[in-house]
Design a protein around this motif. Structure first.
Motif, PDB file in Angstrom:
ATOM      1  N   GLU A  52      -5.464  90.021  55.157  1.00 46.16           N
ATOM      2  CA  GLU A  52      -6.871  89.629  55.071  1.00 46.16           C
ATOM      3  C   GLU A  52      -7.109  88.696  53.888  1.00 46.16           C
ATOM      4  O   GLU A  52      -7.973  87.840  53.935  1.00 46.16           O
ATOM      5  CB  GLU A  52      -7.779  90.862  54.939  1.00 46.16           C
ATOM      6  CG  GLU A  52      -7.734  91.788  56.128  1.00 46.16           C
ATOM      7  CD  GLU A  52      -6.481  92.689  56.164  1.00 46.16           C
ATOM      8  OE1 GLU A  52      -5.802  92.871  55.115  1.00 46.16           O
ATOM      9  OE2 GLU A  52      -6.175  93.195  57.256  1.00 46.16           O
ATOM     10  N   LEU A  55      -4.682  85.337  54.610  1.00 45.03           N
ATOM     11  CA  LEU A  55      -5.029  84.676  55.867  1.00 45.03           C
ATOM     12  C   LEU A  55      -3.832  84.527  56.808  1.00 45.03           C
ATOM     13  O   LEU A  55      -3.858  83.721  57.727  1.00 45.03           O
ATOM     14  CB  LEU A  55      -5.716  83.324  55.639  1.00 45.03           C
ATOM     15  CG  LEU A  55      -7.033  83.373  54.852  1.00 45.03           C
ATOM     16  CD1 LEU A  55      -7.555  81.962  54.600  1.00 45.03           C
ATOM     17  CD2 LEU A  55      -8.073  84.213  55.588  1.00 45.03           C
ATOM     18  N   LEU A 165     -13.330  82.051  57.563  1.00 51.30           N
ATOM     19  CA  LEU A 165     -11.884  82.123  57.756  1.00 51.30           C
ATOM     20  C   LEU A 165     -11.421  83.544  58.041  1.00 51.30           C
ATOM     21  O   LEU A 165     -10.544  83.760  58.876  1.00 51.30           O
ATOM     22  CB  LEU A 165     -11.160  81.570  56.524  1.00 51.30           C
ATOM     23  CG  LEU A 165     -11.258  80.065  56.313  1.00 51.30           C
ATOM     24  CD1 LEU A 165     -10.614  79.674  54.987  1.00 51.30           C
ATOM     25  CD2 LEU A 165     -10.628  79.304  57.457  1.00 51.30           C
ATOM     26  N   SER A 166     -12.006  84.525  57.384  1.00 48.34           N
ATOM     27  CA  SER A 166     -11.597  85.914  57.611  1.00 48.34           C
ATOM     28  C   SER A 166     -11.885  86.341  59.046  1.00 48.34           C
ATOM     29  O   SER A 166     -11.085  87.062  59.662  1.00 48.34           O
ATOM     30  CB  SER A 166     -12.289  86.853  56.621  1.00 48.34           C
ATOM     31  OG  SER A 166     -13.701  86.737  56.728  1.00 48.34           O
ATOM     32  N   ARG A 169      -9.277  84.556  61.279  1.00 52.34           N
ATOM     33  CA  ARG A 169      -7.975  85.217  61.138  1.00 52.34           C
ATOM     34  C   ARG A 169      -7.925  86.488  61.975  1.00 52.34           C
ATOM     35  O   ARG A 169      -6.958  86.746  62.681  1.00 52.34           O
ATOM     36  CB  ARG A 169      -7.676  85.548  59.666  1.00 52.34           C
ATOM     37  CG  ARG A 169      -6.215  85.984  59.456  1.00 52.34           C
ATOM     38  CD  ARG A 169      -6.043  86.991  58.338  1.00 52.34           C
ATOM     39  NE  ARG A 169      -6.529  88.296  58.657  1.00 52.34           N
ATOM     40  CZ  ARG A 169      -5.870  89.212  59.390  1.00 52.34           C
ATOM     41  NH1 ARG A 169      -4.697  88.957  59.905  1.00 52.34           N
ATOM     42  NH2 ARG A 169      -6.407  90.383  59.628  1.00 52.34           N
TER      43      ARG A 169
END
Length: 181
Positions: A52, A55, A165-166, A169
């Motif tokens: 996490e 990434l 982005l999290s 991902r």
């Protein structure tokens, strides 16, 4: 000399008024990376971080896939050998094969999750070729959509990304196992 806005001396703040500011604290990772690995390579340091935070989407036998911290488009992935190597010709046979099969898998996952119209896939071998982190080989997989270079990108020089982005991902990591090898 009196105090201007925000406690700055008169005239000091005036010099900054003509500039817009875009705060990007996530870019501190490139300025002062926390690198447990002794060589200072941010890619090598990722193996010591939780997915996490790093990434990382998936890890194979010799390669791993990670979201680009500064994506050109949403879902911009990079496929890298686990081994710290700069040159394509220095990959062994297993690494070279897995680099390509992992890239294929990344494309399948992105098609499933995001439905892009096309892809840019490629390597920048060396700093002069555009490789900003050229000491660790990485292949870019950039999903593309018709019109993804809109007026904000062209006129404002700013890329708009609709998802954190999290979150990206997490979606890609969940889809990775179902994409086959």
């Amino acid at each position: 000399m009196g105090a201007g806005p925000e406690g700055l001396p008169d005239g000091v703040r005036d010099g900054f008024e003509g500039f817009d500011r875009l705060w990007t604290p996530h870019r501190m990772a490139y300025v002062a990376p926390a690198t447990p690995a002794g060589d200072g390579c941010p890619f090598c340091a990722m193996e010591h971080l939780p997915p996490e935070q790093s990434l990382v989407v998936a890890t194979g036998e010799t390669c791993f896939t990670v979201l680009n911290l500064h994506p050109y488009n949403p879902g911009h992935l990079m496929v890298l050998p686990l081994r710290h190597v700069a040159d394509l010709e220095d990959l062994d046979e297993a690494e070279a094969a897995e680099l390509m099969t992992t890239t294929q898998r990344a494309i399948r996952v992105l098609r499933e999750v995001s439905g892009p119209h096309a892809f840019n896939v490629g390597l920048n071998l060396g700093g002069v070729a555009g490789g900003s982190l050229s000491q660790h080989l990485h292949q870019h997989v950039v999903p593309r959509w018709s019109g993804d270079a809109n007026f904000i990108t062209v006129v404002g020089g700013t890329k708009t990304l609709p998802q954190l982005l999290s979150d990206t991902r997490e979606l890609l990591a969940q889809a990775w196992d179902g994409a086959g090898g």
